[in-house]
Design a protein around this motif. Sequence first.
Motif, PDB file in Angstrom:
ATOM      1  N   ARG A 128       0.823  -1.219   0.000  1.00 55.77           N
ATOM      2  CA  ARG A 128       0.000   0.000   0.000  1.00 55.77           C
ATOM      3  C   ARG A 128       0.857   1.269   0.000  1.00 55.77           C
ATOM      4  O   ARG A 128       0.384   2.327  -0.416  1.00 55.77           O
ATOM      5  CB  ARG A 128      -0.928   0.006   1.215  1.00 55.77           C
ATOM      6  CG  ARG A 128      -1.967  -1.092   1.201  1.00 55.77           C
ATOM      7  CD  ARG A 128      -2.937  -0.935   2.354  1.00 55.77           C
ATOM      8  NE  ARG A 128      -3.738   0.266   2.219  1.00 55.77           N
ATOM      9  CZ  ARG A 128      -4.552   0.739   3.167  1.00 55.77           C
ATOM     10  NH1 ARG A 128      -4.638   0.104   4.321  1.00 55.77           N
ATOM     11  NH2 ARG A 128      -5.244   1.845   2.980  1.00 55.77           N
ATOM     12  N   LEU A 129       2.087   1.159   0.473  1.00 56.63           N
ATOM     13  CA  LEU A 129       2.978   2.330   0.395  1.00 56.63           C
ATOM     14  C   LEU A 129       3.191   2.757  -1.042  1.00 56.63           C
ATOM     15  O   LEU A 129       3.351   3.948  -1.330  1.00 56.63           O
ATOM     16  CB  LEU A 129       4.330   2.007   1.043  1.00 56.63           C
ATOM     17  CG  LEU A 129       4.333   1.735   2.549  1.00 56.63           C
ATOM     18  CD1 LEU A 129       5.708   1.271   2.992  1.00 56.63           C
ATOM     19  CD2 LEU A 129       3.930   2.987   3.320  1.00 56.63           C
ATOM     20  N   MET A 130       3.178   1.781  -1.954  1.00 56.50           N
ATOM     21  CA  MET A 130       3.429   2.077  -3.371  1.00 56.50           C
ATOM     22  C   MET A 130       2.146   2.236  -4.170  1.00 56.50           C
ATOM     23  O   MET A 130       2.018   3.147  -4.979  1.00 56.50           O
ATOM     24  CB  MET A 130       4.277   0.951  -3.978  1.00 56.50           C
ATOM     25  CG  MET A 130       5.671   0.858  -3.380  1.00 56.50           C
ATOM     26  SD  MET A 130       6.366  -0.811  -3.420  1.00 56.50           S
ATOM     27  CE  MET A 130       5.877  -1.424  -1.810  1.00 56.50           C
ATOM     28  N   THR A 131       1.165   1.350  -3.909  1.00 59.73           N
ATOM     29  CA  THR A 131      -0.031   1.346  -4.753  1.00 59.73           C
ATOM     30  C   THR A 131      -1.101   2.329  -4.282  1.00 59.73           C
ATOM     31  O   THR A 131      -1.774   2.949  -5.109  1.00 59.73           O
ATOM     32  CB  THR A 131      -0.626  -0.067  -4.789  1.00 59.73           C
ATOM     33  OG1 THR A 131      -0.924  -0.480  -3.442  1.00 59.73           O
ATOM     34  CG2 THR A 131       0.373  -1.041  -5.398  1.00 59.73           C
ATOM     35  N   ASP A 132      -1.274   2.486  -2.969  1.00 58.06           N
ATOM     36  CA  ASP A 132      -2.311   3.372  -2.446  1.00 58.06           C
ATOM     37  C   ASP A 132      -1.761   4.754  -2.100  1.00 58.06           C
ATOM     38  O   ASP A 132      -2.237   5.770  -2.616  1.00 58.06           O
ATOM     39  CB  ASP A 132      -2.966   2.756  -1.204  1.00 58.06           C
ATOM     40  CG  ASP A 132      -3.750   1.502  -1.542  1.00 58.06           C
ATOM     41  OD1 ASP A 132      -3.864   1.186  -2.739  1.00 58.06           O
ATOM     42  OD2 ASP A 132      -4.238   0.833  -0.616  1.00 58.06           O
ATOM     43  N   ALA A 133      -0.771   4.787  -1.200  1.00 58.83           N
ATOM     44  CA  ALA A 133      -0.232   6.077  -0.765  1.00 58.83           C
ATOM     45  C   ALA A 133       0.702   6.699  -1.788  1.00 58.83           C
ATOM     46  O   ALA A 133       0.887   7.917  -1.803  1.00 58.83           O
ATOM     47  CB  ALA A 133       0.502   5.907   0.568  1.00 58.83           C
ATOM     48  N   LYS A 134       1.313   5.845  -2.649  1.00 63.88           N
ATOM     49  CA  LYS A 134       2.238   6.321  -3.694  1.00 63.88           C
ATOM     50  C   LYS A 134       3.352   7.192  -3.098  1.00 63.88           C
ATOM     51  O   LYS A 134       3.677   8.273  -3.599  1.00 63.88           O
ATOM     52  CB  LYS A 134       1.495   7.083  -4.788  1.00 63.88           C
ATOM     53  CG  LYS A 134       0.508   6.225  -5.574  1.00 63.88           C
ATOM     54  CD  LYS A 134      -0.196   7.020  -6.659  1.00 63.88           C
ATOM     55  CE  LYS A 134      -1.041   6.117  -7.539  1.00 63.88           C
ATOM     56  NZ  LYS A 134      -2.062   5.354  -6.807  1.00 63.88           N
ATOM     57  N   LEU A 135       3.933   6.689  -2.005  1.00 60.69           N
ATOM     58  CA  LEU A 135       4.989   7.432  -1.326  1.00 60.69           C
ATOM     59  C   LEU A 135       6.330   7.175  -1.996  1.00 60.69           C
ATOM     60  O   LEU A 135       6.625   6.042  -2.380  1.00 60.69           O
ATOM     61  CB  LEU A 135       5.076   7.016   0.146  1.00 60.69           C
ATOM     62  CG  LEU A 135       3.875   7.330   1.041  1.00 60.69           C
ATOM     63  CD1 LEU A 135       4.124   6.786   2.434  1.00 60.69           C
ATOM     64  CD2 LEU A 135       3.622   8.830   1.092  1.00 60.69           C
TER      65      LEU A 135
END
Length: 887
Positions: A128-135
């Motif tokens: 989710r750090l990459m796919t949702d939050a895009k951090l």
Amino acid sequence: LIDLLIQHTLYDPTKGKEERKKKGNGHDDMDSRYTDTTPLERSTQMSLQSTPITLPLSTSKKTHAVTLFDNPGHIQFHDESVSTLRLSDGCIVVLDVIEGLTLHDEMLIRHTITEGLPMVLVLNKMDRLMTDAKLPVDDAYYKIRHVLEQVNALLSSADVLKLYPKFCPTKNVAFASALHGWVVSLESMAEMYVDHVEDGEDSDEENNGDYDNDNGNDNGMGAMGRYGRGALGKNLTVEEFAKRLWGNTYLDPSSRRFKKRSSDCNPGNTSRTFCQFVLEPIYKIYTACLGEAEKDVSKILRSVGVHLTRDQLRSSSSVLLRAALEKFFADASGLVNLIVKNVPTPAAATVGKVSRCYTGAINTPVGKAMLKSDPNGPLMINVTKLYAFHKSGQGIEGGVAGQTFSALGRIYSGSVKAGDKVRVLGEAYSPDDDEDMAFATVEAVSIPRGRFRTEVTVARAGSWVLLDGIDANITKTATITSVKRGESSASADVEIFTPLKFTQAGGESVMKLSVEPFNPSELPKMVEGLRRVSKTYPMVRTRVEESGEHVLFGTGELYLNCAMHDLRHVYSDIEVKVADPVVGFRETVVETSAIKCFAETANKRNKLTMIAEPLDDGLAEQLESGKVNPDWDNKKIGRYFQTKFDWDLLSARSVWAFGDSPTHGPNILMDDTLPSEVDKKLLTSCKSGIVQGFQWATREGPLCEEPVRSTKLKILDTVLADKPIHRGAGQIIPTARRVVHSSILTATPRLMEPVYRLEIQCQGDIVNAINPLINKRRGHIVQDRPVAGSPFYRVKAFLPVMDSFGFETDLRTFAQGQAMVHSVFDHWAIVPGDPLDSKIILHPLEPSPPQHLARDFLIKTRRRKGLSEDVSVVKFFDAGMREQLQS
């Protein structure tokens, strides 16, 4: 996460579904939620009960047999976690890395600390750090560090004795994405790099030191970050490299040395080692699988040693990611290594668990055998959970469940096998009172395997087992001990293990539901079904009111809904009618009794005089949590009340009993008489009868027969007959009950209602709109703040349980599914208004104003219980008392 471990343990991910089905008894268990064993769990896609499973988990050196309990994540099923933590040697805390520390996570960590268990932290949903939050990579590092700081701050506040080490990625933290099938620790990541360095050095010798990427791009793993093979040197061990993969550590590409500041490196914009060696390779695989063409994806994955088939490369992004990451990380040895290092073996953990959970002395032969985990000692098993299995022993599948139960327990000493005769000691057992004891024969001994089980011939100390044939006399928890041939009585040195306490969930269930069968002739079936439901759910309580209605107590709406589903479809195949859900109330006082209340016995030879007054703030909670032991001597009890609540010495040493529970009741009975006025010998001879009457009275209060709370009863004067026959228990007990009730009624009685603590996670733009929804239900918001590194806000509030019915549904409908509610019972609050004010007129089908609520609740509760609408003065006051009140 359990499915991930099963996948790497029981199945080969390179094999197809058909082969896995053959290996899994016809079920494609790897592609499903393996530990969701009941049809209700599978239909709702939600874990609703704890499920034990024993797996052979492998590290790089050894394979260990590990029993895991998959516990529900929903806060209303917190009791399942409590029952399994009692048996466990350690706890794996799984957090959503985006949401961070939630209310339920906080409750679990606090309870784990009270149980004294070591913890391993798994930061799940890293995807989710990459796919949702895009951090970006650096921001993802700060997000992870913030979550760790949150957990460590909680650890510091909850761990009073400072026995627990901080959570640190180099010691007890793993990173995972259960959705995409990978879990890794810093040590396992470092091992991958060091192994690759050694392979690279062999290849360099063959290629004269030349190294070139397949596509000229940075591949994240094969090139060891950015700086080529051999950049780590030959002498760096896995352990040393893992320590340098967290915190402000940078690898200088020019000097090949680790630095503490980025400015000391050349170039000066060097990334942290955690970002460079851990996050960047993962980011690159996700970026390639989600955004690159098939040909480019194949080249990038081959450069890091991942070779996929053409069908896998052409599959959807989620399937492609799972296949690539499963091969990249290979196995779950990183998490297994953390478990082995941080969680002790059963033999090593037994000493601490026995000293905390066993009520008897540990210097007895039984205690010493348990401390040594002696397989040849007397059998001692602590049972904390019952599971419904049919007689074929294959779990819920393949047969009708609910007819028999298997008892899950931990063997502390001795060995058990089928055919053994044992004694089943219930929660109320003591060597002086063996009423709650039964004899049973073990029919089968099994090792839990999730949906299935494996029967064994014998199980020894240190094992977690399922026992068949002993459930008939177990209600919640039990102690199983061996019985020698010809022995007819209990051994003096055998005590029970302490019953479960749910301190983080308020200690009790407060939401209740009245049930009755649609066909009255099926009442016995429903009663038996309720008994079985009570066995299955640790915090479920059942009660029969004087009106004859059967009441089911639970922690919340979802909890009661699941209990009712099991009652209708699993434990009794009958139609059941339910009333509207309500809550349990408590009765209390807010002032001291206006007059000295007295009551005479039926033979007119004895007279008791008492008054009631409220307890000090916080004392009721201390009594309920067991901070005060009634078995302490008078000096110790007196010292406690003197130092904690500033009582005078005489009052502190005059405590007679707690009520309504003898051990942790939230009310106190005190002897406030003077030796010059009262014959203390006669009073002491009647103490047991007065205490029983006091506990009876506080169990069923005068307002609406609900338990009394936070009340102090003082005995001011007694007149007792000289002959014992005239002051027997039959005379004293009902008189003591009547004088307690009259004292409460003259001390400004009030009703108390349970209050939920809410934690709402939602989008920031709807926070202000939530406030009216809570306010109209008599709740209030105490805090709202953003969740760092995410688009969410976290709102904390309090809401009366009576007004919480349907709140979660209304909130989700209003927020269009963008809000999640966690609710748990927090405290008792006084209901506004006077419940005895007969001047209040209640209008049917109209909501009562706030100052009329107490009267409204009183009348409706009394009607439901079949009592008269108003409190009868004649029932609680003697004629002399009535005359005194009238004057």
